[in-house]
Scaffold this motif. Structure first.
Motif, PDB file in Angstrom:
ATOM      1  N   ILE A   1       0.841  -1.206   0.000  1.00 53.28           N
ATOM      2  CA  ILE A   1       0.000   0.000   0.000  1.00 53.28           C
ATOM      3  C   ILE A   1       0.869   1.246   0.000  1.00 53.28           C
ATOM      4  O   ILE A   1       0.576   2.228  -0.687  1.00 53.28           O
ATOM      5  CB  ILE A   1      -0.944  -0.008   1.222  1.00 53.28           C
ATOM      6  CG1 ILE A   1      -1.919  -1.178   1.136  1.00 53.28           C
ATOM      7  CG2 ILE A   1      -1.719   1.310   1.327  1.00 53.28           C
ATOM      8  CD1 ILE A   1      -2.619  -1.491   2.442  1.00 53.28           C
ATOM      9  N   TRP A   2       1.948   1.220   0.759  1.00 54.06           N
ATOM     10  CA  TRP A   2       2.862   2.356   0.801  1.00 54.06           C
ATOM     11  C   TRP A   2       3.500   2.590  -0.571  1.00 54.06           C
ATOM     12  O   TRP A   2       3.726   3.721  -0.982  1.00 54.06           O
ATOM     13  CB  TRP A   2       3.946   2.097   1.842  1.00 54.06           C
ATOM     14  CG  TRP A   2       4.947   3.190   2.040  1.00 54.06           C
ATOM     15  CD1 TRP A   2       6.292   3.103   1.877  1.00 54.06           C
ATOM     16  CD2 TRP A   2       4.683   4.543   2.445  1.00 54.06           C
ATOM     17  NE1 TRP A   2       6.900   4.307   2.152  1.00 54.06           N
ATOM     18  CE2 TRP A   2       5.921   5.210   2.504  1.00 54.06           C
ATOM     19  CE3 TRP A   2       3.525   5.246   2.755  1.00 54.06           C
ATOM     20  CZ2 TRP A   2       6.042   6.548   2.875  1.00 54.06           C
ATOM     21  CZ3 TRP A   2       3.636   6.583   3.123  1.00 54.06           C
ATOM     22  CH2 TRP A   2       4.874   7.222   3.172  1.00 54.06           C
ATOM     23  N   ARG A   3       3.731   1.507  -1.304  1.00 53.59           N
ATOM     24  CA  ARG A   3       4.343   1.625  -2.625  1.00 53.59           C
ATOM     25  C   ARG A   3       3.336   1.997  -3.701  1.00 53.59           C
ATOM     26  O   ARG A   3       3.619   2.829  -4.572  1.00 53.59           O
ATOM     27  CB  ARG A   3       5.014   0.293  -3.001  1.00 53.59           C
ATOM     28  CG  ARG A   3       5.729   0.309  -4.347  1.00 53.59           C
ATOM     29  CD  ARG A   3       6.533  -0.953  -4.561  1.00 53.59           C
ATOM     30  NE  ARG A   3       5.701  -2.131  -4.700  1.00 53.59           N
ATOM     31  CZ  ARG A   3       5.232  -2.568  -5.878  1.00 53.59           C
ATOM     32  NH1 ARG A   3       5.494  -1.897  -6.999  1.00 53.59           N
ATOM     33  NH2 ARG A   3       4.484  -3.657  -5.943  1.00 53.59           N
ATOM     34  N   ARG A   4       2.111   1.421  -3.651  1.00 54.42           N
ATOM     35  CA  ARG A   4       1.159   1.595  -4.752  1.00 54.42           C
ATOM     36  C   ARG A   4      -0.165   2.233  -4.322  1.00 54.42           C
ATOM     37  O   ARG A   4      -1.141   2.200  -5.067  1.00 54.42           O
ATOM     38  CB  ARG A   4       0.850   0.232  -5.389  1.00 54.42           C
ATOM     39  CG  ARG A   4       2.025  -0.432  -6.083  1.00 54.42           C
ATOM     40  CD  ARG A   4       1.551  -1.585  -6.959  1.00 54.42           C
ATOM     41  NE  ARG A   4       1.148  -2.751  -6.171  1.00 54.42           N
ATOM     42  CZ  ARG A   4       0.524  -3.809  -6.693  1.00 54.42           C
ATOM     43  NH1 ARG A   4       0.211  -3.831  -7.979  1.00 54.42           N
ATOM     44  NH2 ARG A   4       0.202  -4.844  -5.921  1.00 54.42           N
ATOM     45  N   GLY A   5      -0.210   2.832  -3.141  1.00 51.13           N
ATOM     46  CA  GLY A   5      -1.482   3.298  -2.595  1.00 51.13           C
ATOM     47  C   GLY A   5      -1.946   4.667  -3.011  1.00 51.13           C
ATOM     48  O   GLY A   5      -3.090   5.053  -2.721  1.00 51.13           O
ATOM     49  N   LEU A   6      -1.092   5.453  -3.692  1.00 49.77           N
ATOM     50  CA  LEU A   6      -1.507   6.791  -4.145  1.00 49.77           C
ATOM     51  C   LEU A   6      -2.235   6.640  -5.482  1.00 49.77           C
ATOM     52  O   LEU A   6      -1.667   6.880  -6.551  1.00 49.77           O
ATOM     53  CB  LEU A   6      -0.287   7.707  -4.281  1.00 49.77           C
ATOM     54  CG  LEU A   6       0.334   8.174  -2.964  1.00 49.77           C
ATOM     55  CD1 LEU A   6       1.611   8.959  -3.233  1.00 49.77           C
ATOM     56  CD2 LEU A   6      -0.652   9.024  -2.172  1.00 49.77           C
ATOM     57  N   LEU A   7      -3.484   6.275  -5.417  1.00 51.85           N
ATOM     58  CA  LEU A   7      -4.235   5.956  -6.630  1.00 51.85           C
ATOM     59  C   LEU A   7      -4.579   7.207  -7.430  1.00 51.85           C
ATOM     60  O   LEU A   7      -4.796   8.291  -6.892  1.00 51.85           O
ATOM     61  CB  LEU A   7      -5.521   5.215  -6.265  1.00 51.85           C
ATOM     62  CG  LEU A   7      -5.358   3.919  -5.461  1.00 51.85           C
ATOM     63  CD1 LEU A   7      -6.698   3.205  -5.332  1.00 51.85           C
ATOM     64  CD2 LEU A   7      -4.323   2.994  -6.088  1.00 51.85           C
ATOM     65  N   THR A   8      -4.643   7.017  -8.739  1.00 56.73           N
ATOM     66  CA  THR A   8      -4.974   8.136  -9.628  1.00 56.73           C
ATOM     67  C   THR A   8      -6.472   8.405  -9.675  1.00 56.73           C
ATOM     68  O   THR A   8      -6.892   9.451 -10.163  1.00 56.73           O
ATOM     69  CB  THR A   8      -4.467   7.860 -11.056  1.00 56.73           C
ATOM     70  OG1 THR A   8      -5.049   6.638 -11.528  1.00 56.73           O
ATOM     71  CG2 THR A   8      -2.956   7.735 -11.081  1.00 56.73           C
ATOM     72  N   LYS A   9      -7.283   7.469  -9.170  1.00 58.08           N
ATOM     73  CA  LYS A   9      -8.716   7.718  -9.108  1.00 58.08           C
ATOM     74  C   LYS A   9      -8.998   8.833  -8.097  1.00 58.08           C
ATOM     75  O   LYS A   9      -8.214   9.058  -7.174  1.00 58.08           O
ATOM     76  CB  LYS A   9      -9.465   6.448  -8.678  1.00 58.08           C
ATOM     77  CG  LYS A   9      -9.361   5.297  -9.659  1.00 58.08           C
ATOM     78  CD  LYS A   9     -10.091   4.063  -9.129  1.00 58.08           C
ATOM     79  CE  LYS A   9     -10.025   2.904 -10.104  1.00 58.08           C
ATOM     80  NZ  LYS A   9     -10.711   1.687  -9.587  1.00 58.08           N
ATOM     81  N   THR A  10     -10.122   9.520  -8.257  1.00 61.35           N
ATOM     82  CA  THR A  10     -10.495  10.567  -7.319  1.00 61.35           C
ATOM     83  C   THR A  10     -10.490  10.001  -5.901  1.00 61.35           C
ATOM     84  O   THR A  10     -11.090   8.959  -5.651  1.00 61.35           O
ATOM     85  CB  THR A  10     -11.895  11.112  -7.645  1.00 61.35           C
ATOM     86  OG1 THR A  10     -11.915  11.573  -8.994  1.00 61.35           O
ATOM     87  CG2 THR A  10     -12.253  12.260  -6.720  1.00 61.35           C
ATOM     88  N   PRO A  11      -9.806  10.661  -4.968  1.00 61.14           N
ATOM     89  CA  PRO A  11      -9.682  10.126  -3.610  1.00 61.14           C
ATOM     90  C   PRO A  11     -11.032   9.849  -2.958  1.00 61.14           C
ATOM     91  O   PRO A  11     -11.910  10.709  -2.918  1.00 61.14           O
ATOM     92  CB  PRO A  11      -8.944  11.240  -2.866  1.00 61.14           C
ATOM     93  CG  PRO A  11      -8.185  11.957  -3.922  1.00 61.14           C
ATOM     94  CD  PRO A  11      -9.060  11.919  -5.134  1.00 61.14           C
ATOM     95  N   CYS A  12     -11.199   8.638  -2.452  1.00 65.63           N
ATOM     96  CA  CYS A  12     -12.429   8.257  -1.761  1.00 65.63           C
ATOM     97  C   CYS A  12     -12.130   7.053  -0.890  1.00 65.63           C
ATOM     98  O   CYS A  12     -11.025   6.515  -0.919  1.00 65.63           O
ATOM     99  CB  CYS A  12     -13.547   7.962  -2.752  1.00 65.63           C
ATOM    100  SG  CYS A  12     -13.231   6.557  -3.839  1.00 65.63           S
ATOM    101  N   LEU A  13     -13.106   6.615  -0.115  1.00 64.51           N
ATOM    102  CA  LEU A  13     -12.904   5.461   0.757  1.00 64.51           C
ATOM    103  C   LEU A  13     -12.870   4.149  -0.009  1.00 64.51           C
ATOM    104  O   LEU A  13     -12.066   3.266   0.279  1.00 64.51           O
ATOM    105  CB  LEU A  13     -14.023   5.392   1.812  1.00 64.51           C
ATOM    106  CG  LEU A  13     -13.986   6.416   2.938  1.00 64.51           C
ATOM    107  CD1 LEU A  13     -15.200   6.241   3.844  1.00 64.51           C
ATOM    108  CD2 LEU A  13     -12.697   6.321   3.745  1.00 64.51           C
ATOM    109  N   CYS A  14     -13.734   3.988  -0.984  1.00 70.97           N
ATOM    110  CA  CYS A  14     -13.888   2.706  -1.652  1.00 70.97           C
ATOM    111  C   CYS A  14     -12.702   2.368  -2.542  1.00 70.97           C
ATOM    112  O   CYS A  14     -12.193   1.252  -2.501  1.00 70.97           O
ATOM    113  CB  CYS A  14     -15.178   2.690  -2.472  1.00 70.97           C
ATOM    114  SG  CYS A  14     -15.548   1.080  -3.216  1.00 70.97           S
TER     115      CYS A  14
END
Length: 380
Positions: free
Chosen positions: A293-306
């Protein structure tokens, strides 16, 4: 700056100090955006949808309710948070509530969510009785229905548990009986549980989410689920992530709450006290998943919980790492990334699991130093 297939941004930590946001300011800014762009008014321009605690005004009402419990002195626009909860709940008119069925009774069901919120705000035991009355339909003996969290019985268990923990003054006998009937009906469904024909593993539609809700709702059933939990832990991938479904081939793409490691970490945190014999295995699974998660957790999708940064950050135990990830959904970051362009154009942008209300929850966790849980999932 982007990662594999542009699903995530590279985490810029090498040689730099970790970023530290201002959680209280961000929380207030988040509440302001909800209220400004999606006020508690049902108009054509707002375009509300009604999907329980997942999306829509009832999900926002639940955010304000939970914040009012956790921080009773906090006001927003000179109005108590509980009053904002009442305002948003009023938008859930009866015409938007589809009657629960065995396949539509989870967190996304507006009728059950609205009924639960009504019970919480009125503290009326008769409303809880009405909520429990749906058990016969939800646990239909001839319809295996769905057992997962978003649309199935695991979500119904959350509603029941929420009423039990929040309404301490009422007799819990009926709630306990309803929980027991629901858990036992779930156990009668042939395993592995499937959703839409696939064996999902994650928090939203899969095995770990179903186990989590069952055990938190009826802890004495934990031993009956031990072997199933143990077998799911064996599916962890070399990367540290968990596959979204089985077979696992080609299933190491999604690192998010609903599918993948973040949902597993949140679930395993809650399950650890009930499985001391699996402590070492669970701790190692969490450690490996958090590294991914630390390596790949900054997702390009709009930030949200799901399926975004808000949910992923909650899965990190390290406080500095948690705040660092949250900083990428702060006011300046949201603006520079273009994530605010569509704000106000639909209910998804303001809702609990798909938009601003979920970001507000994560900021509240940081601001109030709360346990890193996911509202609507394992916060009660």
């Amino acid at each position: 700056m982007t990662g594999h297939q542009e699903r995530y941004f590279a985490n810029p930590t090498t040689g730099d100090a970790l970023r530290t946001p201002a959680p209280h300011d961000e929380l207030l800014a988040s509440l302001e955006r909800i209220n400004t762009f999606n006020p508690p008014v049902h108009t054509c321009s707002t375009g509300w949808g009604f999907h329980g605690f997942y999306t829509g005004p009832t999900s926002i009402a639940y955010l304000f309710y939970r914040l009012s419990q956790l921080c009773p002195d906090l006001e927003f626009k000179q109005q108590p948070l509980i009053e904002w909860a009442q305002e948003y709940l009023r938008l859930g008119a009866p015409s938007h509530r589809h009657a629960p069925t065995a396949s539509n009774c989870g967190i996304g069901n507006e009728a059950l969510a609205h009924l639960t919120m009504t019970a919480l705000l009125t503290e009326d035991g008769s409303v809880v009785t009405e909520l429990c009355s749906y058990e016969r339909t939800i646990n239909d003996k001839t319809d295996d229905g769905s057992n997962e969290w978003l649309y199935g019985r695991a979500g119904y268990l959350y509603y029941l548990r929420l009423c039990k923990t929040s309404l301490t003054h009422i007799d819990h006998a009926l709630i306990n009986k309803t929980i027991e009937k629901t858990v036992r009906r779930m156990l009668k469904v042939p395993q592995p549980w499937v959703w839409h024909g696939k064996q999902y593993l994650g928090a939203a539609h899969g095995t770990i989410g179903t186990i989590c809700q069952m055990v938190l709702s009826m802890p004495e059933m934990a031993p009956q689920l031990r072997e199933l939990l143990n077998s799911v832990l064996d599916e962890q991938l070399d990367s540290g992530n968990f596959p979204s479904s089985l077979p696992a081939a080609g299933s190491d793409k999604l690192v998010q709450f609903c599918h993948g490691g973040p949902g597993f970490v949140l679930s395993l945190r809650s399950l650890r006290p009930y499985y001391p014999e699996l402590e070492t295995k669970m701790a190692e699974a969490i450690r490996r998943a958090q590294a991914d998660i630390w390596r790949r957790g900054l997702l390009t999708k709009t930030p949200c919980l799901c399926h975004g940064i808000a949910g992923n950050a909650l899965a990190l135990d390290d406080q500095a790492q948690f705040l660092h990830l949250l900083s990428f959904m702060g006011m300046d970051a949201m603006e520079s990334a273009g994530w605010l362009r569509d704000i106000g154009r639909g209910h998804d942008m303001a809702s609990l699991y798909t938009g601003e209300a979920g970001r507000a929850w994560s900021w509240a966790v940081a601001d109030m130093n709360l346990s890193k849980t996911c509202i609507g999932y394992n916060d009660v």
